[in-house]
Design a protein around this motif. Structure first.
Motif, PDB file in Angstrom:
ATOM      1  N   SER A  49      27.803  -1.420  37.789  1.00 56.99           N
ATOM      2  CA  SER A  49      28.890  -2.400  37.926  1.00 56.99           C
ATOM      3  C   SER A  49      29.041  -3.222  36.653  1.00 56.99           C
ATOM      4  N   TYR A  50      27.942  -3.526  35.984  1.00 57.86           N
ATOM      5  CA  TYR A  50      28.076  -4.297  34.746  1.00 57.86           C
ATOM      6  C   TYR A  50      28.468  -3.405  33.566  1.00 57.86           C
ATOM      7  N   TYR A  51      28.034  -2.163  33.557  1.00 60.15           N
ATOM      8  CA  TYR A  51      28.427  -1.277  32.453  1.00 60.15           C
ATOM      9  C   TYR A  51      29.943  -1.139  32.377  1.00 60.15           C
ATOM     10  N   GLU A  52      30.613  -1.082  33.516  1.00 61.74           N
ATOM     11  CA  GLU A  52      32.081  -1.026  33.524  1.00 61.74           C
ATOM     12  C   GLU A  52      32.663  -2.279  32.881  1.00 61.74           C
ATOM     13  N   VAL A  53      32.078  -3.425  33.193  1.00 60.26           N
ATOM     14  CA  VAL A  53      32.519  -4.693  32.604  1.00 60.26           C
ATOM     15  C   VAL A  53      32.312  -4.670  31.091  1.00 60.26           C
ATOM     16  N   ALA A  54      31.144  -4.209  30.663  1.00 55.41           N
ATOM     17  CA  ALA A  54      30.824  -4.187  29.235  1.00 55.41           C
ATOM     18  C   ALA A  54      31.780  -3.270  28.461  1.00 55.41           C
ATOM     19  N   PHE A  55      32.126  -2.130  29.022  1.00 56.25           N
ATOM     20  CA  PHE A  55      33.061  -1.222  28.354  1.00 56.25           C
ATOM     21  C   PHE A  55      34.444  -1.854  28.234  1.00 56.25           C
ATOM     22  N   LEU A  56      34.888  -2.508  29.287  1.00 55.43           N
ATOM     23  CA  LEU A  56      36.178  -3.192  29.223  1.00 55.43           C
ATOM     24  C   LEU A  56      36.161  -4.312  28.191  1.00 55.43           C
ATOM     25  N   LEU A  57      35.079  -5.057  28.155  1.00 56.73           N
ATOM     26  CA  LEU A  57      34.944  -6.140  27.178  1.00 56.73           C
ATOM     27  C   LEU A  57      35.037  -5.586  25.759  1.00 56.73           C
ATOM     28  N   GLU A  58      34.360  -4.489  25.520  1.00 60.75           N
ATOM     29  CA  GLU A  58      34.393  -3.869  24.194  1.00 60.75           C
ATOM     30  C   GLU A  58      35.808  -3.441  23.822  1.00 60.75           C
ATOM     31  N   LYS A  59      36.521  -2.863  24.766  1.00 61.78           N
ATOM     32  CA  LYS A  59      37.916  -2.466  24.522  1.00 61.78           C
ATOM     33  C   LYS A  59      38.777  -3.672  24.199  1.00 61.78           C
ATOM     34  N   ILE A  60      38.593  -4.734  24.960  1.00 58.84           N
ATOM     35  CA  ILE A  60      39.405  -5.936  24.771  1.00 58.84           C
ATOM     36  C   ILE A  60      39.142  -6.543  23.396  1.00 58.84           C
ATOM     37  N   ILE A  61      37.898  -6.580  22.981  1.00 52.99           N
ATOM     38  CA  ILE A  61      37.553  -7.186  21.688  1.00 52.99           C
ATOM     39  C   ILE A  61      38.023  -6.314  20.530  1.00 52.99           C
ATOM     40  N   GLN A  62      37.892  -4.989  20.644  1.00 53.90           N
ATOM     41  CA  GLN A  62      38.265  -4.088  19.550  1.00 53.90           C
ATOM     42  C   GLN A  62      39.771  -3.968  19.386  1.00 53.90           C
ATOM     43  N   GLU A  63      40.487  -3.991  20.471  1.00 58.27           N
ATOM     44  CA  GLU A  63      41.937  -3.801  20.417  1.00 58.27           C
ATOM     45  C   GLU A  63      42.634  -5.096  20.811  1.00 58.27           C
ATOM     46  N   LYS A  64      43.838  -5.215  20.416  1.00 54.32           N
ATOM     47  CA  LYS A  64      44.658  -6.311  20.939  1.00 54.32           C
ATOM     48  C   LYS A  64      45.089  -5.887  22.336  1.00 54.32           C
ATOM     49  N   SER A  65      44.385  -6.375  23.326  1.00 51.10           N
ATOM     50  CA  SER A  65      44.621  -5.909  24.682  1.00 51.10           C
ATOM     51  C   SER A  65      45.725  -6.687  25.372  1.00 51.10           C
ATOM     52  N   THR A  66      46.293  -6.018  26.328  1.00 56.47           N
ATOM     53  CA  THR A  66      47.344  -6.637  27.133  1.00 56.47           C
ATOM     54  C   THR A  66      46.701  -7.556  28.164  1.00 56.47           C
ATOM     55  N   GLN A  67      47.523  -8.387  28.742  1.00 54.97           N
ATOM     56  CA  GLN A  67      47.046  -9.281  29.794  1.00 54.97           C
ATOM     57  C   GLN A  67      46.532  -8.480  30.981  1.00 54.97           C
ATOM     58  N   GLU A  68      47.098  -7.304  31.176  1.00 56.81           N
ATOM     59  CA  GLU A  68      46.669  -6.432  32.269  1.00 56.81           C
ATOM     60  C   GLU A  68      45.194  -6.045  32.115  1.00 56.81           C
ATOM     61  N   LYS A  69      44.794  -5.700  30.882  1.00 53.31           N
ATOM     62  CA  LYS A  69      43.388  -5.342  30.614  1.00 53.31           C
ATOM     63  C   LYS A  69      42.474  -6.548  30.808  1.00 53.31           C
ATOM     64  N   VAL A  70      42.933  -7.701  30.369  1.00 57.98           N
ATOM     65  CA  VAL A  70      42.139  -8.924  30.534  1.00 57.98           C
ATOM     66  C   VAL A  70      41.964  -9.235  32.016  1.00 57.98           C
ATOM     67  N   ASP A  71      43.027  -9.082  32.792  1.00 55.33           N
ATOM     68  CA  ASP A  71      42.944  -9.313  34.234  1.00 55.33           C
ATOM     69  C   ASP A  71      41.982  -8.317  34.891  1.00 55.33           C
ATOM     70  N   GLU A  72      42.031  -7.060  34.438  1.00 58.47           N
ATOM     71  CA  GLU A  72      41.111  -6.048  34.963  1.00 58.47           C
ATOM     72  C   GLU A  72      39.667  -6.426  34.629  1.00 58.47           C
ATOM     73  N   PHE A  73      39.454  -6.919  33.407  1.00 58.61           N
ATOM     74  CA  PHE A  73      38.120  -7.361  32.998  1.00 58.61           C
ATOM     75  C   PHE A  73      37.632  -8.492  33.894  1.00 58.61           C
ATOM     76  N   VAL A  74      38.474  -9.470  34.145  1.00 59.37           N
ATOM     77  CA  VAL A  74      38.098 -10.611  34.980  1.00 59.37           C
ATOM     78  C   VAL A  74      37.758 -10.157  36.396  1.00 59.37           C
ATOM     79  N   ASP A  75      38.555  -9.247  36.939  1.00 59.42           N
ATOM     80  CA  ASP A  75      38.294  -8.721  38.281  1.00 59.42           C
ATOM     81  C   ASP A  75      36.957  -7.975  38.340  1.00 59.42           C
ATOM     82  N   LYS A  76      36.728  -7.100  37.356  1.00 61.37           N
ATOM     83  CA  LYS A  76      35.476  -6.326  37.320  1.00 61.37           C
ATOM     84  C   LYS A  76      34.277  -7.254  37.128  1.00 61.37           C
ATOM     85  N   LEU A  77      34.444  -8.280  36.293  1.00 62.74           N
ATOM     86  CA  LEU A  77      33.357  -9.233  36.065  1.00 62.74           C
ATOM     87  C   LEU A  77      33.027  -9.987  37.355  1.00 62.74           C
ATOM     88  N   ALA A  78      34.045 -10.378  38.097  1.00 60.03           N
ATOM     89  CA  ALA A  78      33.818 -11.082  39.371  1.00 60.03           C
ATOM     90  C   ALA A  78      33.100 -10.174  40.368  1.00 60.03           C
TER      91      ALA A  78
END
Length: 136
Positions: A49-78
């Motif tokens: 469950s945390y590895y999925e969060v970490a991969f999303l975080l890495e994507k968000i930091i490396q790329e200029k991510s959309t709000q959709e990706k950030v929202d997905e990250f927040v949901d997965k983190l919760a």
């Protein structure tokens, strides 16, 4: 009225007792093994469950991510935080709570560093659980 028990009868009694004791020991060992396997399943699900969060975080930091990706990250983190609050140990819960706090404060550099340390901790614990040597 009472007969004397001969050697043949004693052999039968001892054999039956050995079988009964063997059943109890086998049942106990099987139960212990099933509990161990279930615990391992829960730990694996917890760590994944945390590895999925970490991969999303890495994507968000490396790329200029959309709000959709950030929202997905927040949901997965919760979701991951809820899993760790239920099944994690004190150290894991502390890490996840710090990561959530950093995410809420938008401290990206600290968040990435804390996440990397947490991934390292998870990897060490999982490798120890399954009997693999530790790597740094």
């Amino acid at each position: 009225m009472f007969e004397i028990i001969n050697v043949k009868d004693w052999i039968t009694i001892v054999s039956v007792m050995a079988v009964i004791i063997g059943w109890f020991i086998n049942d106990h060992l099987n139960r212990k093994n099933e509990i161990f396997k279930k615990r391992m399943d829960y730990k694996l699900r917890l760590y994944q469950s945390y590895y999925e969060v970490a991969f999303l975080l890495e994507k968000i930091i490396q790329e200029k991510s959309t709000q959709e990706k950030v929202d997905e990250f927040v949901d997965k983190l919760a979701e991951s935080q809820a899993e760790f609050l239920m099944l994690g140990d004190a150290e894991e819960i502390s890490y996840v709570n710090e990561i959530v706090s950093l995410a809420q404060q938008n401290k990206h550099v600290e968040l990435k560093n804390k996440s990397a340390k947490f991934i390292s901790l998870i990897r060490k614990k999982w490798r120890k659980e399954i009997g693999l040597s530790n790597i740094d």
